[in-house]
Design a protein around this motif. Structure first.
Motif, PDB file in Angstrom:
ATOM      1  N   ILE B  71       0.838  -1.203   0.000  1.00  0.00           N
ATOM      2  CA  ILE B  71       0.000   0.000   0.000  1.00  0.00           C
ATOM      3  C   ILE B  71       0.873   1.254   0.000  1.00  0.00           C
ATOM      4  O   ILE B  71       0.549   2.239  -0.644  1.00  0.00           O
ATOM      5  CB  ILE B  71      -0.946  -0.019   1.219  1.00  0.00           C
ATOM      6  CG1 ILE B  71      -1.968  -1.130   1.049  1.00  0.00           C
ATOM      7  CG2 ILE B  71      -1.657   1.306   1.393  1.00  0.00           C
ATOM      8  CD1 ILE B  71      -2.849  -1.359   2.240  1.00  0.00           C
ATOM      9  N   GLN B  72       1.980   1.187   0.697  1.00  0.00           N
ATOM     10  CA  GLN B  72       2.795   2.388   0.861  1.00  0.00           C
ATOM     11  C   GLN B  72       3.917   2.476  -0.150  1.00  0.00           C
ATOM     12  O   GLN B  72       4.835   3.285   0.020  1.00  0.00           O
ATOM     13  CB  GLN B  72       3.377   2.416   2.276  1.00  0.00           C
ATOM     14  CG  GLN B  72       2.305   2.562   3.311  1.00  0.00           C
ATOM     15  CD  GLN B  72       2.805   2.241   4.682  1.00  0.00           C
ATOM     16  OE1 GLN B  72       3.908   1.745   4.853  1.00  0.00           O
ATOM     17  NE2 GLN B  72       1.992   2.533   5.663  1.00  0.00           N
ATOM     18  N   ASP B  73       3.892   1.635  -1.170  1.00  0.00           N
ATOM     19  CA  ASP B  73       4.894   1.722  -2.223  1.00  0.00           C
ATOM     20  C   ASP B  73       6.297   1.460  -1.667  1.00  0.00           C
ATOM     21  O   ASP B  73       7.246   2.189  -1.956  1.00  0.00           O
ATOM     22  CB  ASP B  73       4.837   3.112  -2.894  1.00  0.00           C
ATOM     23  CG  ASP B  73       5.316   3.041  -4.325  1.00  0.00           C
ATOM     24  OD1 ASP B  73       5.796   1.971  -4.710  1.00  0.00           O
ATOM     25  OD2 ASP B  73       5.209   4.049  -5.041  1.00  0.00           O
ATOM     26  N   ARG B  74       6.390   0.455  -0.826  1.00  0.00           N
ATOM     27  CA  ARG B  74       7.686   0.044  -0.299  1.00  0.00           C
ATOM     28  C   ARG B  74       7.909  -1.417  -0.674  1.00  0.00           C
ATOM     29  O   ARG B  74       7.071  -2.019  -1.342  1.00  0.00           O
ATOM     30  CB  ARG B  74       7.713   0.145   1.237  1.00  0.00           C
ATOM     31  CG  ARG B  74       7.560   1.510   1.790  1.00  0.00           C
ATOM     32  CD  ARG B  74       7.690   1.493   3.298  1.00  0.00           C
ATOM     33  NE  ARG B  74       6.516   0.953   3.980  1.00  0.00           N
ATOM     34  CZ  ARG B  74       6.532  -0.101   4.765  1.00  0.00           C
ATOM     35  NH1 ARG B  74       7.642  -0.758   4.983  1.00  0.00           N
ATOM     36  NH2 ARG B  74       5.430  -0.511   5.365  1.00  0.00           N
ATOM     37  N   TRP B 338      -4.248   0.834   7.029  1.00  0.00           N
ATOM     38  CA  TRP B 338      -3.214   1.603   6.339  1.00  0.00           C
ATOM     39  C   TRP B 338      -3.782   2.656   5.429  1.00  0.00           C
ATOM     40  O   TRP B 338      -3.060   3.252   4.639  1.00  0.00           O
ATOM     41  CB  TRP B 338      -2.274   0.659   5.594  1.00  0.00           C
ATOM     42  CG  TRP B 338      -1.579  -0.232   6.547  1.00  0.00           C
ATOM     43  CD1 TRP B 338      -1.791  -1.562   6.707  1.00  0.00           C
ATOM     44  CD2 TRP B 338      -0.608   0.136   7.530  1.00  0.00           C
ATOM     45  NE1 TRP B 338      -1.007  -2.039   7.722  1.00  0.00           N
ATOM     46  CE2 TRP B 338      -0.283  -1.021   8.244  1.00  0.00           C
ATOM     47  CE3 TRP B 338       0.007   1.349   7.870  1.00  0.00           C
ATOM     48  CZ2 TRP B 338       0.644  -1.028   9.278  1.00  0.00           C
ATOM     49  CZ3 TRP B 338       0.915   1.345   8.891  1.00  0.00           C
ATOM     50  CH2 TRP B 338       1.224   0.175   9.586  1.00  0.00           C
ATOM     51  N   THR B 339      -5.092   2.865   5.482  1.00  0.00           N
ATOM     52  CA  THR B 339      -5.676   3.900   4.632  1.00  0.00           C
ATOM     53  C   THR B 339      -6.204   5.077   5.435  1.00  0.00           C
ATOM     54  O   THR B 339      -6.067   6.212   5.012  1.00  0.00           O
ATOM     55  CB  THR B 339      -6.816   3.302   3.788  1.00  0.00           C
ATOM     56  OG1 THR B 339      -6.340   2.122   3.163  1.00  0.00           O
ATOM     57  CG2 THR B 339      -7.276   4.270   2.728  1.00  0.00           C
ATOM     58  N   PHE B 340      -6.804   4.783   6.592  1.00  0.00           N
ATOM     59  CA  PHE B 340      -7.524   5.854   7.271  1.00  0.00           C
ATOM     60  C   PHE B 340      -6.744   6.442   8.434  1.00  0.00           C
ATOM     61  O   PHE B 340      -6.019   5.729   9.113  1.00  0.00           O
ATOM     62  CB  PHE B 340      -8.858   5.335   7.797  1.00  0.00           C
ATOM     63  CG  PHE B 340      -9.861   5.086   6.720  1.00  0.00           C
ATOM     64  CD1 PHE B 340     -10.267   6.118   5.895  1.00  0.00           C
ATOM     65  CD2 PHE B 340     -10.380   3.836   6.509  1.00  0.00           C
ATOM     66  CE1 PHE B 340     -11.170   5.894   4.888  1.00  0.00           C
ATOM     67  CE2 PHE B 340     -11.287   3.602   5.509  1.00  0.00           C
ATOM     68  CZ  PHE B 340     -11.683   4.638   4.692  1.00  0.00           C
ATOM     69  N   PRO B 341      -6.957   7.744   8.668  1.00  0.00           N
ATOM     70  CA  PRO B 341      -6.443   8.325   9.914  1.00  0.00           C
ATOM     71  C   PRO B 341      -7.275   7.856  11.101  1.00  0.00           C
ATOM     72  O   PRO B 341      -8.229   7.103  10.930  1.00  0.00           O
ATOM     73  CB  PRO B 341      -6.616   9.832   9.714  1.00  0.00           C
ATOM     74  CG  PRO B 341      -7.012  10.032   8.317  1.00  0.00           C
ATOM     75  CD  PRO B 341      -7.593   8.758   7.827  1.00  0.00           C
TER      76      PRO B 341
END
Lengths: 399, 375
Positions: B71-74, B338-341
């Motif tokens: 999700i975080q491009d890692r 991993w998407t929401f605050p």
């Protein structure tokens, strides 16, 4: 019950209406003192905030600073003018270029040097790249404070491009010592301009993506809208500057209001919130100002790339004085940092190559002083949201 | 007219052709003895325990790292072993080696007992999870009720951790957590009651069996009533809150409360709390799929001669389907995280008491009327 602190109803309750809770005065409760920091993930470094809380409601917040005090001003008195520049980098380590620029402008003013036009363009390009990088960190860590982890890494991925560009330019990734008195340390490498243009093209859609992921998120808006409202008059009275001041709706940007370098030739807007998404002066407004300033910086970089004079025999050291020994006098130069007005007040006694006195006006230090005003009556989670929206860099607060 | 299903729990099972759950594997294990030692009785709880450990290692920690990395491009863990597969094992080894520190000012009994109670609370609920038509730890006739109530014990453990740590941030986390868990049990329970009402039983196996049939997915409870999907969503949201997962992770709120109630914990005590979180994630996911998505039933339908449903049914297939469904929701929880605050504590309560609970009650009434007069 300790009645030393007066509880005042929150203004934001009537404005947002969604969060209603009452502090029960009848219960026999006590205030609790809570230390936030100096080791706390949300204080962005070594700030200590002393919170007096009633349950989760903050009655009083007192920032204690000085944990990162490195005697910048005193050090500067024992260093040659050129040698002070690396120390200015270490003040606001996230926007080193902009701080260098302000200091160098002060010394140039003292010496009365004319800087080549191309150098001015180069300085503005790197300063605006740095501004983007700095705002990126501010936005990313703000997301982190609110609990959104993913935007942080997306933004860091894009920030890497800027750091790579600047590393290519002068060998350092964060603390550059790039801008010198009268010039810059290195000329742009071949194809550098092209790469910067590519970056600008690449990054614009990424900002949109970031806005969609973070800024337009309903939860994020819920958490920041109407939190920590800073009215324009209070902001001015405290001497706030930068996104703090613009977030309160005051159109004040030194690049426009006290133009320096080649900013007068460049078209860009001073971003102020329009109050549609946010309540003017709240944390969300300050966040929005930073987001839209990235677009403005991209605009500035693009114009600089187009207008920059080409010169194959260009020597970036042409106007650099061999020995800096300014005449006696005093000067104040200021520039618009990503965090607000940064200014250097330099006094020369005319006898040596070292400043007699060098006073730095740090934007973060001034902005942080509003915290007690903003934090009062909010929840602990809101203090984190407010602190994040002030966007402090402790290196600059403590100097 | 059918009698109100709740009042006569085992009177009726809803739909056609119930697959008989014999629990034969459990019965076989129960009678297994070696030299008079009831090895089988020990094996029954050991199977879920080993399952939790393996699942937490690979789907929980490793999966979460890889998913968050995606999700975080890692890249995520990729150095330890092939594709970083040994990373979690290395982490466990590190945690085991750590010194077991109890802060000097801590309340020692509470501090030590807290993580155990949290883990026991999460693990005890696995007793009533139907892993297959032939395997369930205890086929209680009040299985759902037991699962809901045993999980509440976690709140006690959390409060013990928070108080015992003698740290103001931990206490804040614990108090928030207890308020949250207790509040969210109400919409969660009402949503569960909708499912129970549709199945007409509180027994996990009976609920699952009521959803079996030749048409596979069409027999699942979520398609049996116009409001069942709403109840499912409400239960999912409440489950996120009960597991203290983002966006309801305010008790551990990394950036506000440092780590909430487990700030002071390290080593295996920390691992225990960590394991309990993943265990309760899986547990709520399984309860969700049992109530609304057919449990161990195959979602594939029989189409004429192509008897997909028959081919994919059976005890082993059952275990496959329920674990798959459980993992699916665990992964959705990770995706959400991993998407929401994060919510703020008062917004969380607002959502619970003023949004979810009234809607859940309305759904409950509607579902009851639907069950009585329509279905």
């Amino acid at each position: 019950m300790a009645e030393t602190l007066e509880y005042t109803p929150k203004t934001r309750l009537s404005q947002t209406g969604s969060n209603q809770y009452i502090v029960e005065k009848d219960l026999d409760t006590e205030y609790m003192t809570l230390n936030m920091g100096p080791q706390h993930p949300a204080t962005h470094g070594v700030l200590r905030v002393e919170l007096v809380t009633d349950g989760e409601v903050v009655m009083k917040a007192t920032p204690h600073m000085g944990y990162l005090h490195r005697c910048f001003e005193k050090h500067a008195e024992s260093l040659d003018y050129q040698k002070v520049i690396p120390y200015t980098d270490r003040m606001d380590y996230l926007s080193a270029m902009n701080t260098e620029h302000a200091f160098v402008m002060a010394v140039e003013k003292l010496l009365n040097i004319e800087v080549p036009r191309r150098v001015e363009f180069m300085r503005v390009i790197v300063a605006e790249l740095q501004r983007i990088a700095s705002h990126q960190v501010a936005i990313a860590t703000y997301g982190l404070d609110i609990g959104a982890f993913t935007p942080f890494l997306h933004i860091m991925r894009d920030r890497e491009h800027i750091l790579t560009l600047l590393e290519w330019l002068c060998g350092a990734r964060m603390l550059y010592n790039y801008i010198w008195v009268g010039g810059v340390s290195h000329n742009f490498p071949p194809k550098f301009k092209q790469r910067v243009a590519e970056f600008v093209k690449y990054y614009k859609p990424k900002v949109d993506e970031m806005m969609a992921l973070l800024t337009e998120n309903e939860l994020f808006i819920e958490r920041t809208r109407g939190i920590g409202i800073l009215p324009a008059d209070v902001a001015i009275n405290y001497g706030c500057s930068g996104p703090m001041l613009r977030g309160s709706g005051v159109k004040w940007d030194l690049r426009k209001n006290d133009p320096y370098s080649i900013y007068p030739e460049i078209e860009f807007d001073v971003v102020v919130p329009d109050g549609k998404l946010s309540i003017i002066g709240d944390s969300l407004s300050r966040h929005l100002v930073r987001c839209y300033e990235i677009y403005e910086s991209l605009k500035i970089i693009q114009q600089c790339l187009d207008k920059m004079p080409e010169d194959p025999n260009f020597d970036p050291h042409a106007a650099v004085p061999k020995r800096i020994k300014p005449p006696a006098g005093e000067v104040y130069a200021r520039g618009e940092n990503p965090r607000g007005e940064v200014g250097f007040y330099v006094i020369s006694d005319g006898k040596g190559t070292k400043p007699f006195r060098c006073k730095a006006r740090a934007a973060c230090f001034v902005n942080l002083s509003v915290l007690p005003e903003l934090a009062k009556g909010n929840l602990i989670s809101d203090v984190v949201a407010i602190l994040g929206s002030i966007d402090i860099v402790l290196g600059e607060v403590d100097r | 007219m059918k009698p109100l299903a709740l009042l006569v729990p085992d009177a009726l099972t809803a739909t056609a052709v119930p697959v008989q759950a014999e629990n034969s594997w459990v019965k076989a294990l129960e009678s297994l003895e070696v030299f008079g030692v009831p090895v089988g009785m020990l094996a029954i709880p050991a199977i879920p325990l080993v399952f939790i450990a393996v699942y937490a290692l690979y789907v929980g920690v490793y999966g979460e790292r890889k998913i968050s990395a995606f999700i975080q491009d890692r890249i995520g863990p990729n150095e330890t072993g092939k594709w970083g597969l040994l990373q979690t094992i290395a982490d466990i080894l590190k945690l085991i080696q750590k010194e077991d520190i109890v802060p000097a000012a801590a309340d020692k009994p509470l501090f030590v007992l807290g993580p155990l109670i949290i883990f026991v609370g999460a693990f005890a609920a696995f007793a009533v999870l139907p892993f297959s038509s032939e395997f369930i730890g205890a086929d209680l006739n009040v299985g759902v009720f037991y699962a809901v109530s045993i999980v509440s014990v976690e709140a006690v453990g959390i409060l013990m951790c928070g108080w015992g740590s003698n740290n103001k941030w931990s206490l804040f986390g614990a108090v928030r957590s207890v308020a949250q868990v207790v509040s969210y049990e109400i919409p969660a329970s009402i949503a569960i009651l909708v499912g129970v009402m549709m199945a007409g039983s509180l027994s996990m196996q009976k609920i699952v069996m009521s959803q079996s049939g030749e048409l596979g997915i069409l027999h699942f409870a979520v398609f049996q009533s116009p409001v069942a999907w709403l109840a499912m969503i409400i239960y999912f949201i409440a489950a996120l809150a009960e597991c203290n997962r983002a966006p309801f992770d305010i008790p551990e709120a990394e950036s506000e409360l440092v780590s909430g109630y487990f700030t002071e914990y390290g080593g295996m005590k920390f691992a225990m709390i960590f394991l309990a979180e993943y265990a309760s994630m899986f547990m709520t996911s399984v309860i969700l799929s049992v109530l609304f998505l057919g449990g161990w039933n195959s979602p594939l339908p029989n189409i004429g001669g192509v008897a997909l449903n028959d081919w994919t049914s059976g005890p082993v297939w059952g275990a496959f389907w329920i674990i798959l469904k459980g993992f699916f929701f665990v992964i959705v929880m990770m995706w959400v995280r991993w998407t929401f605050p994060r919510f703020r504590v008062d917004q969380l309560m607002y959502l619970c008491w003023k949004v979810l609970t009234p809607i859940a009650l309305l759904i409950f009434v509607f579902a009851a009327v639907w069950e009585l007069y329509v279905r």
